[in-house]
Design an enzyme around this catalytic site. Structure first.
Site, PDB file in Angstrom:
ATOM      1  N   CYS A 109      35.221  35.559  36.473  1.00 11.14           N
ATOM      2  CA  CYS A 109      34.662  35.136  37.760  1.00 11.14           C
ATOM      3  C   CYS A 109      35.283  36.028  38.836  1.00 11.14           C
ATOM      4  O   CYS A 109      36.490  36.013  39.058  1.00 11.14           O
ATOM      5  CB  CYS A 109      34.998  33.661  37.980  1.00 11.14           C
ATOM      6  SG  CYS A 109      34.408  33.032  39.551  1.00 11.14           S
ATOM      7  N   CYS A 120      30.554  26.710  54.129  1.00  3.01           N
ATOM      8  CA  CYS A 120      30.124  25.595  53.292  1.00  3.01           C
ATOM      9  C   CYS A 120      31.173  24.484  53.378  1.00  3.01           C
ATOM     10  O   CYS A 120      32.378  24.730  53.248  1.00  3.01           O
ATOM     11  CB  CYS A 120      29.889  26.045  51.856  1.00  3.01           C
ATOM     12  SG  CYS A 120      28.581  27.299  51.763  1.00  3.01           S
ATOM     13  N   CYS A 123      33.969  23.820  50.420  1.00  2.56           N
ATOM     14  CA  CYS A 123      34.536  24.961  49.704  1.00  2.56           C
ATOM     15  C   CYS A 123      35.874  25.382  50.311  1.00  2.56           C
ATOM     16  O   CYS A 123      35.990  25.543  51.533  1.00  2.56           O
ATOM     17  CB  CYS A 123      33.563  26.133  49.741  1.00  2.56           C
ATOM     18  SG  CYS A 123      34.189  27.591  48.881  1.00  2.56           S
ATOM     19  N   SER A 195      25.870  34.961  42.219  1.00  3.36           N
ATOM     20  CA  SER A 195      25.643  33.653  42.826  1.00  3.36           C
ATOM     21  C   SER A 195      25.605  33.797  44.334  1.00  3.36           C
ATOM     22  O   SER A 195      26.477  34.425  44.935  1.00  3.36           O
ATOM     23  CB  SER A 195      26.770  32.698  42.424  1.00  3.36           C
ATOM     24  OG  SER A 195      26.587  31.438  43.046  1.00  3.36           O
TER      25      SER A 195
HETATM   26  N1  SAH Z   1      29.137  32.497  47.950  1.00  7.77           N
HETATM   27  C1  SAH Z   1      28.491  32.455  46.658  1.00  7.77           C
HETATM   28  C2  SAH Z   1      29.467  32.699  45.540  1.00  7.77           C
HETATM   29  C3  SAH Z   1      30.480  31.580  45.309  1.00  7.77           C
HETATM   30  S1  SAH Z   1      30.058  30.822  43.825  1.00  7.77           S
HETATM   31  C4  SAH Z   1      27.738  31.152  46.517  1.00  7.77           C
HETATM   32  O1  SAH Z   1      27.826  30.332  47.427  1.00  7.77           O
HETATM   33  O2  SAH Z   1      27.007  30.974  45.567  1.00  7.77           O
HETATM   34  C5  SAH Z   1      31.072  29.447  43.781  1.00  7.77           C
HETATM   35  C6  SAH Z   1      30.286  28.181  43.488  1.00  7.77           C
HETATM   36  O3  SAH Z   1      31.174  27.056  43.567  1.00  7.77           O
HETATM   37  C7  SAH Z   1      29.201  27.933  44.515  1.00  7.77           C
HETATM   38  O4  SAH Z   1      28.078  27.322  43.934  1.00  7.77           O
HETATM   39  C8  SAH Z   1      29.886  26.965  45.426  1.00  7.77           C
HETATM   40  O5  SAH Z   1      28.974  26.263  46.215  1.00  7.77           O
HETATM   41  C9  SAH Z   1      30.645  26.105  44.456  1.00  7.77           C
HETATM   42  N2  SAH Z   1      31.737  25.373  45.087  1.00  7.77           N
HETATM   43  C10 SAH Z   1      32.345  25.649  46.242  1.00  7.77           C
HETATM   44  N3  SAH Z   1      33.315  24.747  46.507  1.00  7.77           N
HETATM   45  C11 SAH Z   1      33.315  23.888  45.481  1.00  7.77           C
HETATM   46  C12 SAH Z   1      34.115  22.758  45.144  1.00  7.77           C
HETATM   47  N4  SAH Z   1      35.112  22.364  45.934  1.00  7.77           N
HETATM   48  N5  SAH Z   1      33.856  22.127  43.997  1.00  7.77           N
HETATM   49  C13 SAH Z   1      32.870  22.552  43.152  1.00  7.77           C
HETATM   50  N6  SAH Z   1      32.105  23.626  43.411  1.00  7.77           N
HETATM   51  C14 SAH Z   1      32.316  24.278  44.564  1.00  7.77           C
END
Ligand code: SAH
Length: 365
Positions: A109, A120, A123, A195
């Protein structure tokens, strides 16, 4: 840290770039192929050890170029086999890379930015603010290190670490090309996944230049809720996102969009929302990854109880959508989805603001 060198770094270059580099130095293109192979296939980052390059070329490279890689600063192994590496970049910034073994498969990853500029709500990376894009060598350098540490190329790479890869388009695409190159890491195109939170114009651009798998962080079936959870939705709402995703997989029956959907207790996990999601995905070849929310210090969301996740999954599956619940890996080393933080000197000046916003965020459906 010494002054940052401005000499070209061959690790920033794809195969064609390596060929151009040596041609510019007065040598033949095939030496560029060999250079590229040394760097990625053999993991050699010392020009002098590249024994099939003419001595004069090695000297010219030593004079004009410099190989710079991120440095593994910390290794955090987890009981389930997951490893998190903290990598230090040449300017002292840090990003995180996660290795996830699954039987014969192994997934890396990879981070694409130092921090993230999107906000977001759930996150951890978002809380760090944003510093800068990673360059190609810093993205591919994470795969380079993983391949050396594991003594093999990973079988899968997901651009799901820190940052929004489609906000660092050129570097992400070049790095993914290198991952797939037979002279480098030899990954099949369906084993490289990008992603995105949904940068719509760049989903169309990506389709023009690449055919990697696309995962989209959806997390909500309506604009009202997605506006809050994934604020980029205010700029690119579902009415624009969904056609872009449909276009991405059009023309190839084997392709599907992977929708990521973090399960937040009482926010987006009801059966009514499952039905809305089913309607939203109608007509788009899809699979859904439900991600149990991974808590982090200072987060005020809760993880949906397992029964509710299973009921949601079952409802989607019953409608014919292939739906999996993602197993949480590496959470005790803060390596799970959304927990990557590195060390980011925020340049947006928004950190105070984010902290205040966490208290006024929607908390009801
Ligand atoms: N910025 C890109 C790449 C990050 S991918 C994107 O948003 O897709 C990381 C994944 O984990 C994303 O789907 C994100 O929304 C998710 N994610 C972020 N914080 C999280 C959390 N606390 N628990 C579970 N998933 C989470």
């Amino acid at each position: 840290m010494s002054a940052i060198s401005t000499k070209p770094n061959p690790l920033d270059l794809d195969l064609a770039g390596c060929e151009s580099l040596v041609i510019a130095l007065g040598f033949k293109a095939f030496h560029g192929r060999n250079l590229f192979k040394w760097l990625h296939k053999h993991g050699v980052v010392d020009f002098d050890a590249m024994t099939d390059l003419p001595k004069t070329l090695r000297t010219a490279l030593l004079d004009t170029a410099e190989i710079r890689l991120p440095r593994i600063l910390q290794t955090h192994p987890s009981a389930d086999g997951t490893i998190k590496w903290v990598m230090e970049l040449t300017d002292g910034q840090r990003v995180e890379t996660v290795f996830i073994p699954e039987g014969k498969r192994s997934t890396i990853c990879v981070s694409s930015q130092v921090g993230c500029a999107l906000e977001c709500a759930f996150c951890a990376t978002a809380r760090q603010g944003f510093n800068r894009n990673l360059n190609v060598s810093e993205i591919i350098g994470q795969v380079w290190h993983a391949a050396r540490q594991l003594d093999a190329s990973p079988t899968n790479v997901v651009m799901m670490g820190m940052g929004e890869p489609l906000a660092n388009f050129e570097a992400a695409v070049t790095a993914m090309d290198i991952m797939q190159d037979d002279l480098a890491y030899m990954l099949a195109k369906h084993r490289v996944t990008l992603s995105t939170s949904g940068i719509v114009p760049n989903i169309y651009r990506l389709r023009e230049v690449s055919d990697v798998s696309l995962a989209v962080s959806l997390h909500a079936p309506t604009d009202a809720l997605r506006d809050e959870l994934v604020p980029i939705n205010r700029k690119y709402p579902l009415a624009e996102l969904m056609p872009a995703c449909k276009h991405y997989v059009a023309g190839d029956k084997r392709r599907k969009i992977t929708w990521e959907y973090v399960m937040l207790d009482g926010i987006n996990d009801s059966l009514a929302q499952a039905k809305q999601l089913i309607r939203l995905l109608e007509g788009i070849p899809s699979k859904v990854n439900l991600i149990p929310f991974n808590p982090f210090t200072g987060s005020d969301f809760g993880t949906s109880p397992p029964e509710r996740v299973e009921a949601f999954r079952e409802r989607l599956a019953r409608s014919g959508i292939f739906t999996m619940t993602r197993k949480t890996r590496g959470d005790e080393i803060a390596a799970a989805c959304g927990q990557l933080v590195g060390r980011v000197e925020d340049r947006t000046g928004r950190l105070g603001r984010v902290r205040i916003e966490t208290h006024s965020r929607v908390s009801v459906r």
